[in-house]
Enzyme design. Structure first.
Site, mmCIF file in Angstrom:
data_model
loop_
_atom_site.group_PDB
_atom_site.id
_atom_site.type_symbol
_atom_site.label_atom_id
_atom_site.label_comp_id
_atom_site.label_asym_id
_atom_site.label_seq_id
_atom_site.Cartn_x
_atom_site.Cartn_y
_atom_site.Cartn_z
ATOM 1 N N GLY A 1 6.817 -2.130 -4.411
ATOM 2 C CA GLY A 1 6.908 -1.313 -3.209
ATOM 3 C C GLY A 1 5.850 -0.220 -3.154
ATOM 4 O O GLY A 1 5.129 0.041 -4.114
ATOM 5 N N HIS A 2 5.794 0.462 -2.041
ATOM 6 C CA HIS A 2 4.759 1.467 -1.809
ATOM 7 C C HIS A 2 4.876 2.630 -2.798
ATOM 8 O O HIS A 2 5.964 3.056 -3.154
ATOM 9 C CB HIS A 2 4.784 1.989 -0.381
ATOM 10 C CG HIS A 2 6.078 2.564 0.072
ATOM 11 N ND1 HIS A 2 6.370 3.889 -0.011
ATOM 12 C CD2 HIS A 2 7.146 1.975 0.638
ATOM 13 C CE1 HIS A 2 7.556 4.101 0.486
ATOM 14 N NE2 HIS A 2 8.063 2.964 0.883
ATOM 15 N N ASN A 3 3.704 3.064 -3.250
ATOM 16 C CA ASN A 3 3.586 4.237 -4.123
ATOM 17 C C ASN A 3 4.169 4.053 -5.522
ATOM 18 O O ASN A 3 4.366 5.032 -6.250
ATOM 19 C CB ASN A 3 4.201 5.477 -3.443
ATOM 20 C CG ASN A 3 3.444 5.850 -2.186
ATOM 21 O OD1 ASN A 3 3.844 5.479 -1.084
ATOM 22 N ND2 ASN A 3 2.331 6.539 -2.358
ATOM 23 N N ARG B 1 0.838 -1.191 0.000
ATOM 24 C CA ARG B 1 0.000 0.000 0.000
ATOM 25 C C ARG B 1 0.878 1.249 0.000
ATOM 26 O O ARG B 1 2.055 1.199 0.377
ATOM 27 C CB ARG B 1 -0.956 0.005 1.194
ATOM 28 C CG ARG B 1 -0.263 0.091 2.514
ATOM 29 C CD ARG B 1 -1.204 -0.265 3.697
ATOM 30 N NE ARG B 1 -2.446 0.453 3.670
ATOM 31 C CZ ARG B 1 -3.622 -0.097 3.353
ATOM 32 N NH1 ARG B 1 -3.696 -1.387 3.053
ATOM 33 N NH2 ARG B 1 -4.727 0.621 3.357
ATOM 34 N N SER C 1 7.931 4.013 -5.023
ATOM 35 C CA SER C 1 7.786 5.179 -5.884
ATOM 36 C C SER C 1 8.453 5.013 -7.254
ATOM 37 O O SER C 1 8.833 6.000 -7.868
ATOM 38 C CB SER C 1 8.331 6.443 -5.196
ATOM 39 O OG SER C 1 7.611 6.682 -4.011
#
Lengths: 319, 319, 319
Positions: free
Chosen positions: C233-235, C212, C253
């Site tokens: 991974g996140h974002n 998330r 990201s």
């Protein structure tokens, strides 16, 4: 024991003054402004706090001048004009994390044991623990106070977790180490009769696997953070506050000293020591001991500056 | 069918004489000493056996002189004085493994199908099988006698496992292979209508994934040992007694010959053959056929000696 | 809502003429021949279709002359004699995929929610969805029409999937991103309050993990295909029709443009953009932006031709 309703999140706003006290910073601007959350700069509203990283380039610093956030955490040296309400702290990201912890729990937090979690009669579960659906605890497992085990986590017999650990979905702790001896007719299994001992406050990512020891225990120290899809072989000895990023793979009997940081997919061939405070670049592979405090990259892993210089030279050859 | 209580472990001690007979070795010292387990040298007590690796340095050999263990398995050539009770065997680690198998089962061994395992009506389950909580067997699955499937293992339709296999928690066997064709508008899925056929006595690690074939079967031969987080693509053909260490990744239609050993995170780009008896270093990536018996490293994988020589040269350039 | 019996597969045979109409090709040979499935050349019978890849060597082309299949999909330029009944199409593999989709569903397709799937009261599930045993949907989860979630899939709170997605067994979507700040005493967790937004028609492999967002969402665009054991991974912001092969790892990201294809185990260090249409070789690691349309390899990833030239040179040095 039953699932209990989640505690309500801390939704009451705090004033900038209260926040400055909480994080130990000094206010620039209106200390009465009310803040009720933490956000990214892009997503922030007037009641949100954001943070400006100390090393951010000028252009980024200036964008914070005009953002909608009600509060910016910034380093004392950051170039922010008075239009913005600001708290000066040495570690702006840390201040934001602490404030966010105050407002948000990472997940709605139920407490208790889901009726479809399975706890062996001989397992011991501490106070305030959450075992989500499908969690399995084998005989002799010990789960410390306040641990959260997400759905599908499997804890094999004899594994212990200290207080305050979080284990994400479908992680497996205590499966057999990979030990066999060739007999001439087949691979004879070496029974894996050791355990796994995990310290306090360890977070373990989704689909991560940690093998039990062959004889003695695989050990993970207090405060380690372990990302998704990490593989930890039997009898590894991981110190305190170690960081293992996603897809790291540690072969059996690897030692990792306190505070070491292993980048994504870093690895070890096993039976060696990665020293305290070591930093391994992503996908670096340690094939021999890495001294305390060293930063390494490459395969075999060596001084990251040598790795970079070597890469530069061999690439120049190809142009 | 119900979960049955675990068989008691074999806890009756054996004399050194009995053990020598079991493993086919010769005793030095008192054959009457009673042994009730196997341990590491550090953890051993007077009723434990330990083993000394043939290649151990002198200092390690001497440390075995003074250990507390009641019995040391050692190579005929090892330099051990008579203070220690010793059984001489050509493969000390194998002797220890066999003795440990006698005393310990790797896990407390229940037999039967957990009430929260799910077996499709059209699946066939052999005798003496253990299906732990949350195991799912789809239609047409065949599980051979004596298999153990740990919690959360998912076996898709049409997969077969031979007798005596062990599958660790949250492994997935028979999920769709990764096959698509680009239509200009999107990736059209190629239906994966093949199966997975796994031989006898195969052990499969936690969170390992083995894809079903596109048309014909993905095959794993008898006696293979497969560690955690291994990925085996559709239509791979793995021979007998192959060793796949953790995080190995085999792309679709890779062939692996009998007895090959792939180190941690070794990989193949698919549609090629890794020969019988090949050894691949950790993280080596095969991009073309590897001849029988070869030892390879690097990416693209080639003769390990060339890889090491090349690494030595390019690193010298950077110093 | 209950599990409903699977729809019967489409088993009525089609004539070669009907198939030519379906896939938009022209018949050579008897258009009346009846076909009831798609197979590999080795496994084909007289009522099966097979396909010949356009780039296949002459020897392979000739082997199709004499195969038992009732129908061969072939490129207009392929050298196939009239003995074989053939449909000429520009993309033979695509034609075979579409025909196989007609005959076979990849898995027997139940519809409904298994009694041992768990759907939070605050989750929304569309029409014609299949949730297999042990699936967990947290609060606020949205599952679009026609999605299939295989056993053991865990969807954390607040995650949304568009219509027609397939998620394979034991995948985890929405676990916490890996975000911490060092306080001097420990790693302070940054609460992960973002979500995951997945588009329409996305397929996700077994044991894949998608984190998330920290604040905003991790996003996966329409029509992406994601293999087993991928870590996102996140974002991360993944465009449309992106292909992520097995064991890919994307740090936080990472942006990936539409139609990019990342080979097995390719990776990114995060906070960078992999452009639209980029192709990354297996195990390549992006350490900076990759421009649209580029083909890259190596670590750090660069132009694949330079990587190959460099490998050739440094290997020549070692011989």
């Amino acid at each position: 024991m039953e699932y209990r309703a989640p505690a309500p999140e801390n939704s009451a706003p705090l004033s900038v003054g209260q926040i400055a006290e909480m994080v130990g910073g000094s206010v620039e601007g209106n200390a009465e402004v009310l803040i009720s959350g933490v956000q990214s700069m892009e997503g922030a509203n007037a009641d949100d706090a954001v943070y400006l990283s100390p090393g951010a380039p000028k252009a980024v610093q200036h964008s914070y001048q005009n953002c909608r956030a009600g509060l910016v955490f910034a380093h004392p040296g950051a170039d922010l004009k008075t239009a913005v309400c600001c708290i000066r702290v040495p570690q702006p990201a840390l201040a934001a994390a602490l404030l966010s912890q105050h407002f948000h729990l990472a997940q709605p937090r139920l407490t208790g044991i889901h009726k479809h979690a399975e706890v062996d009669d001989r397992a011991r579960v501490g106070a305030g623990v959450t075992l989500h659906r499908g969690v399995v605890l084998g005989p002799g497992v010990v789960i410390g106070d306040g641990c959260v085990l997400h759905p599908g986590v499997v804890i094999y017999p004899g594994v212990s977790l200290g207080a305050g650990c979080v284990v994400h979905a479908n992680a497996v702790i205590g499966s057999d180490g990979f030990g066999y001896e060739w007999s001439g007719q087949g691979h004879e299994k070496v029974p894996q009769i050791g355990a796994v001992e995990i310290g306090r406050g360890v977070e373990i990512g989704a689909c991560t696997t940690i093998d039990r020891g062959t004889f003695g225990a695989t050990r993970i120290g207090d405060g380690c953070i372990i990302d998704n899809q990490v593989q930890i072989g039997h009898n590894c000895q991981i110190g305190r506050f170690v960081v293992l990023c996603a897809q790291v793979g540690l072969s059996g009997s690897t030692e990792v000293g306190d505070g070491a940081i292993l980048g994504g997919r870093a690895a070890s061939v096993g039976h060696l020591r990665i020293g305290a405070g070591v930093r391994m670049a992503g996908a670096a592979v340690a094939t021999k001991d890495v001294p305390d405090g060293m930063t390494v990259g490459g395969y075999p892993a060596w001084d990251i500056r040598l790795e970079q210089r070597m890469q530069a030279r061999i690439r120049r050859m190809a142009r």
